[in-house]
Motif scaffolding. Structure first.
Motif, PDB file in Angstrom:
ATOM      1  N   PRO A 123      13.008  -3.369 -21.442  1.00  0.00           N
ATOM      2  CA  PRO A 123      11.581  -3.697 -21.439  1.00  0.00           C
ATOM      3  C   PRO A 123      11.189  -4.571 -20.251  1.00  0.00           C
ATOM      4  O   PRO A 123      12.007  -5.315 -19.700  1.00  0.00           O
ATOM      5  CB  PRO A 123      11.394  -4.449 -22.765  1.00  0.00           C
ATOM      6  CG  PRO A 123      12.509  -3.960 -23.634  1.00  0.00           C
ATOM      7  CD  PRO A 123      13.661  -3.767 -22.711  1.00  0.00           C
ATOM      8  N   PRO A 124       9.905  -4.515 -19.842  1.00  0.00           N
ATOM      9  CA  PRO A 124       9.428  -5.305 -18.701  1.00  0.00           C
ATOM     10  C   PRO A 124       9.681  -6.802 -18.830  1.00  0.00           C
ATOM     11  O   PRO A 124       9.829  -7.482 -17.814  1.00  0.00           O
ATOM     12  CB  PRO A 124       7.922  -5.001 -18.678  1.00  0.00           C
ATOM     13  CG  PRO A 124       7.811  -3.636 -19.263  1.00  0.00           C
ATOM     14  CD  PRO A 124       8.864  -3.572 -20.325  1.00  0.00           C
ATOM     15  N   ALA A 125       9.737  -7.321 -20.050  1.00  0.00           N
ATOM     16  CA  ALA A 125       9.985  -8.758 -20.229  1.00  0.00           C
ATOM     17  C   ALA A 125      11.330  -9.186 -19.646  1.00  0.00           C
ATOM     18  O   ALA A 125      11.532 -10.369 -19.345  1.00  0.00           O
ATOM     19  CB  ALA A 125       9.929  -9.123 -21.711  1.00  0.00           C
ATOM     20  N   PHE A 126      12.243  -8.234 -19.462  1.00  0.00           N
ATOM     21  CA  PHE A 126      13.578  -8.553 -18.964  1.00  0.00           C
ATOM     22  C   PHE A 126      13.737  -8.207 -17.485  1.00  0.00           C
ATOM     23  O   PHE A 126      14.824  -8.344 -16.931  1.00  0.00           O
ATOM     24  CB  PHE A 126      14.627  -7.804 -19.792  1.00  0.00           C
ATOM     25  CG  PHE A 126      14.682  -8.251 -21.223  1.00  0.00           C
ATOM     26  CD1 PHE A 126      15.612  -9.181 -21.645  1.00  0.00           C
ATOM     27  CD2 PHE A 126      13.784  -7.748 -22.154  1.00  0.00           C
ATOM     28  CE1 PHE A 126      15.654  -9.609 -22.957  1.00  0.00           C
ATOM     29  CE2 PHE A 126      13.818  -8.165 -23.476  1.00  0.00           C
ATOM     30  CZ  PHE A 126      14.744  -9.099 -23.881  1.00  0.00           C
ATOM     31  N   ARG A 127      12.650  -7.750 -16.849  1.00  0.00           N
ATOM     32  CA  ARG A 127      12.736  -7.329 -15.453  1.00  0.00           C
ATOM     33  C   ARG A 127      12.130  -8.375 -14.529  1.00  0.00           C
ATOM     34  O   ARG A 127      11.131  -9.018 -14.868  1.00  0.00           O
ATOM     35  CB  ARG A 127      11.999  -6.002 -15.254  1.00  0.00           C
ATOM     36  CG  ARG A 127      12.554  -4.859 -16.095  1.00  0.00           C
ATOM     37  CD  ARG A 127      11.912  -3.548 -15.671  1.00  0.00           C
ATOM     38  NE  ARG A 127      12.270  -3.241 -14.297  1.00  0.00           N
ATOM     39  CZ  ARG A 127      11.580  -2.393 -13.527  1.00  0.00           C
ATOM     40  NH1 ARG A 127      10.495  -1.814 -13.991  1.00  0.00           N
ATOM     41  NH2 ARG A 127      11.971  -2.160 -12.287  1.00  0.00           N
ATOM     42  N   PRO A 128      12.671  -8.551 -13.330  1.00  0.00           N
ATOM     43  CA  PRO A 128      12.054  -9.438 -12.349  1.00  0.00           C
ATOM     44  C   PRO A 128      10.670  -8.916 -11.955  1.00  0.00           C
ATOM     45  O   PRO A 128      10.490  -7.707 -11.773  1.00  0.00           O
ATOM     46  CB  PRO A 128      13.019  -9.376 -11.155  1.00  0.00           C
ATOM     47  CG  PRO A 128      14.314  -8.891 -11.723  1.00  0.00           C
ATOM     48  CD  PRO A 128      13.944  -7.982 -12.847  1.00  0.00           C
ATOM     49  N   LEU A 129       9.704  -9.798 -11.826  1.00  0.00           N
ATOM     50  CA  LEU A 129       8.347  -9.375 -11.480  1.00  0.00           C
ATOM     51  C   LEU A 129       8.306  -8.651 -10.138  1.00  0.00           C
ATOM     52  O   LEU A 129       7.539  -7.705  -9.953  1.00  0.00           O
ATOM     53  CB  LEU A 129       7.413 -10.588 -11.447  1.00  0.00           C
ATOM     54  CG  LEU A 129       7.094 -11.233 -12.800  1.00  0.00           C
ATOM     55  CD1 LEU A 129       6.233 -12.476 -12.589  1.00  0.00           C
ATOM     56  CD2 LEU A 129       6.404 -10.242 -13.726  1.00  0.00           C
ATOM     57  N   GLY A 130       9.130  -9.088  -9.203  1.00  0.00           N
ATOM     58  CA  GLY A 130       9.149  -8.454  -7.894  1.00  0.00           C
ATOM     59  C   GLY A 130       9.568  -7.002  -7.946  1.00  0.00           C
ATOM     60  O   GLY A 130       9.147  -6.187  -7.109  1.00  0.00           O
ATOM     61  N   ARG A 131      10.406  -6.662  -8.918  1.00  0.00           N
ATOM     62  CA  ARG A 131      10.850  -5.271  -9.059  1.00  0.00           C
ATOM     63  C   ARG A 131       9.737  -4.382  -9.605  1.00  0.00           C
ATOM     64  O   ARG A 131       9.739  -3.180  -9.401  1.00  0.00           O
ATOM     65  CB  ARG A 131      12.057  -5.222  -9.999  1.00  0.00           C
ATOM     66  CG  ARG A 131      13.325  -5.763  -9.408  1.00  0.00           C
ATOM     67  CD  ARG A 131      14.108  -4.682  -8.689  1.00  0.00           C
ATOM     68  NE  ARG A 131      14.564  -3.666  -9.624  1.00  0.00           N
ATOM     69  CZ  ARG A 131      14.450  -2.363  -9.437  1.00  0.00           C
ATOM     70  NH1 ARG A 131      13.884  -1.907  -8.344  1.00  0.00           N
ATOM     71  NH2 ARG A 131      14.906  -1.505 -10.332  1.00  0.00           N
ATOM     72  N   MET A 132       8.771  -4.991 -10.269  1.00  0.00           N
ATOM     73  CA  MET A 132       7.666  -4.214 -10.818  1.00  0.00           C
ATOM     74  C   MET A 132       6.434  -4.238  -9.927  1.00  0.00           C
ATOM     75  O   MET A 132       5.785  -3.211  -9.723  1.00  0.00           O
ATOM     76  CB  MET A 132       7.307  -4.732 -12.221  1.00  0.00           C
ATOM     77  CG  MET A 132       8.391  -4.516 -13.264  1.00  0.00           C
ATOM     78  SD  MET A 132       7.866  -5.045 -14.914  1.00  0.00           S
ATOM     79  CE  MET A 132       8.058  -6.824 -14.758  1.00  0.00           C
ATOM     80  N   TYR A 133       6.113  -5.417  -9.386  1.00  0.00           N
ATOM     81  CA  TYR A 133       4.834  -5.592  -8.713  1.00  0.00           C
ATOM     82  C   TYR A 133       4.951  -6.017  -7.261  1.00  0.00           C
ATOM     83  O   TYR A 133       3.938  -6.254  -6.601  1.00  0.00           O
ATOM     84  CB  TYR A 133       3.998  -6.638  -9.464  1.00  0.00           C
ATOM     85  CG  TYR A 133       3.810  -6.312 -10.924  1.00  0.00           C
ATOM     86  CD1 TYR A 133       3.169  -5.145 -11.319  1.00  0.00           C
ATOM     87  CD2 TYR A 133       4.284  -7.173 -11.910  1.00  0.00           C
ATOM     88  CE1 TYR A 133       2.995  -4.841 -12.661  1.00  0.00           C
ATOM     89  CE2 TYR A 133       4.109  -6.885 -13.257  1.00  0.00           C
ATOM     90  CZ  TYR A 133       3.464  -5.721 -13.621  1.00  0.00           C
ATOM     91  OH  TYR A 133       3.300  -5.423 -14.946  1.00  0.00           O
ATOM     92  N   GLY A 134       6.159  -6.120  -6.744  1.00  0.00           N
ATOM     93  CA  GLY A 134       6.332  -6.508  -5.348  1.00  0.00           C
ATOM     94  C   GLY A 134       5.957  -5.395  -4.388  1.00  0.00           C
ATOM     95  O   GLY A 134       5.487  -4.318  -4.781  1.00  0.00           O
ATOM     96  N   GLN A 135       6.196  -5.615  -3.106  1.00  0.00           N
ATOM     97  CA  GLN A 135       5.841  -4.652  -2.072  1.00  0.00           C
ATOM     98  C   GLN A 135       6.477  -3.287  -2.325  1.00  0.00           C
ATOM     99  O   GLN A 135       5.861  -2.239  -2.095  1.00  0.00           O
ATOM    100  CB  GLN A 135       6.264  -5.177  -0.696  1.00  0.00           C
ATOM    101  CG  GLN A 135       5.853  -4.279   0.459  1.00  0.00           C
ATOM    102  CD  GLN A 135       6.193  -4.878   1.808  1.00  0.00           C
ATOM    103  OE1 GLN A 135       6.738  -5.975   1.888  1.00  0.00           O
ATOM    104  NE2 GLN A 135       5.866  -4.167   2.882  1.00  0.00           N
ATOM    105  N   ASN A 136       7.699  -3.301  -2.821  1.00  0.00           N
ATOM    106  CA  ASN A 136       8.397  -2.050  -3.138  1.00  0.00           C
ATOM    107  C   ASN A 136       8.567  -1.877  -4.646  1.00  0.00           C
ATOM    108  O   ASN A 136       9.507  -1.236  -5.111  1.00  0.00           O
ATOM    109  CB  ASN A 136       9.761  -2.023  -2.447  1.00  0.00           C
ATOM    110  CG  ASN A 136       9.643  -2.072  -0.942  1.00  0.00           C
ATOM    111  OD1 ASN A 136       8.850  -1.336  -0.355  1.00  0.00           O
ATOM    112  ND2 ASN A 136      10.415  -2.944  -0.309  1.00  0.00           N
ATOM    113  N   GLY A 137       7.636  -2.448  -5.422  1.00  0.00           N
ATOM    114  CA  GLY A 137       7.732  -2.373  -6.875  1.00  0.00           C
ATOM    115  C   GLY A 137       7.610  -0.956  -7.396  1.00  0.00           C
ATOM    116  O   GLY A 137       6.976  -0.090  -6.775  1.00  0.00           O
TER     117      GLY A 137
END
Length: 340
Positions: free
Chosen positions: A212-226
């Motif tokens: 789930p997203p709660a366990f993912r780094p924010l940068g991996r979801m919403y960063g430049q290469n998210g």
């Protein structure tokens, strides 16, 4: 295949025993209605979609109507002809399930000798047609040590990406959980941290670990290469089963109350707009989620994980997702993602 981890437990087919396959004329009618409603994408899944006796006609209809096509397959029935048809669709995405880098482990999980060879051959058909498939590996205790090697395999064969699926405790998957064949929640969380912080950085292709997203780094979801949050966007999904029934998704084959009419007699737009469950999900997700999901800061991205599994486990659409619930009980849910 006779997959031990299947979350819907379909009936087994054989050359002598065939079950209902979605009628092609009915499928064509559904596509036309969907196009009028602005639907952009069609996913063919199963069971195994390539078992359909008229799969070429089905792919052809998707191409004719101009939809984005996603196919989830075990690859074992893929031929050069089918691969060529898929490649001819401008917007396509193919994922192939390969659960180990050795035949013994893969065939144990898939339940059919020779499954590994057939799947690798199918992947090669796709590669030869110019398709770069995603490789999906369902992670359990027996193949956990092969995750890094699977990435290397995917890189070498020319795959687009690798996705590591977590086996849900639904239908046959529940039996694996009960028999301790799956990873514990502690092991799943630890594996996710390793993938996010180590394996992804070492890989030449994108890697996804389906926690789930709660366990993912924010940068991996919403960063430049998210790559986004990875949910199924349940607010915009409607499944069609082999007999033409409309359902929340494939779970309708196991949970009859999540079936919402049938395309043989019910219009798609009427079902979509007037089915109470579908309207409630669109109107009340994620606000009505319960348990840890209610207090999670990522609930707008996650939308409760897998709503189908939540209902299967508890008869409650708003129940917390099993992974997050177990992690919370074990003290493993990230404190930074919980509402103060």
């Amino acid at each position: 295949m006779r997959c031990r981890h299947c979350w819907i437990a379909p009936k087994f087919e054989s050359p002598k025993q065939r079950f209902t396959h979605l009628d092609v004329k009915l499928f064509a009618s559904i596509l036309k209605q969907a196009k009028q409603m602005g639907v952009a994408a069609i996913k063919l899944t199963g069971g195994e979609p390539l078992m359909h006796e008229r799969i070429s006609d089905i792919i052809g209809l998707v191409a004719k109507e101009g939809f984005h096509l996603t196919i989830e397959t075990n690859g074992s029935l893929c031929t050069p002809e089918i691969a060529s048809m898929i490649a001819g669709i401008k917007n396509h995405f193919v994922s192939v399930s390969l659960d180990a880098i050795d035949a013994k482990t893969h065939d144990w999980l898939r339940g059919v000798p020779g499954g590994y060879v057939a799947t690798v051959d199918g992947i090669q058909c796709l590669i030869d047609a110019g398709i770069k498939p995603q490789i999906i590996m369902s992670v359990l205790r027996r193949n956990r040590s092969q995750m890094k090697d699977m990435v290397s395999f995917a890189e070498n064969i020319g795959a687009k990406s690798v996705k590591f699926n977590i086996i849900m405790p639904t239908k046959r998957g529940k039996t694996l959980h009960d028999n301790n064949e799956t990873l514990s929640i502690e092991e799943l969380v630890k594996a996710g941290i390793w993938v996010e912080n180590n394996l992804i950085g070492e890989s030449k292709i994108p890697i996804f670990y389906h926690h789930p997203p709660a366990f993912r780094p924010l940068g991996r979801m919403y960063g430049q290469n998210g790559d986004g949050c990875g949910n199924c966007n349940i607010k915009g999904v409607l499944g069609v089963l082999a007999d033409g029934s409309y359902a929340l998704c494939g779970i309708g084959s196991a949970v009859p109350e999540l079936i919402f009419g049938n395309a043989k007699k019910d219009g798609l737009q009427d079902v979509w707009q007037n089915t109470p469950v579908l309207r409630e999900l669109r109107d009340k997700l994620p606000e009505r989620l319960e348990g840890i999901c209610k207090d999670c800061l990522m609930k707008n991205a996650c939308l409760g994980g897998c709503i189908a599994q939540n209902y299967y486990r508890s008869n409650n659409l708003w129940a917390p997702f099993w992974y997050c619930h177990q992690a919370h009980l074990a003290g493993l849910f990230p404190a930074s993602r919980i509402r103060p």
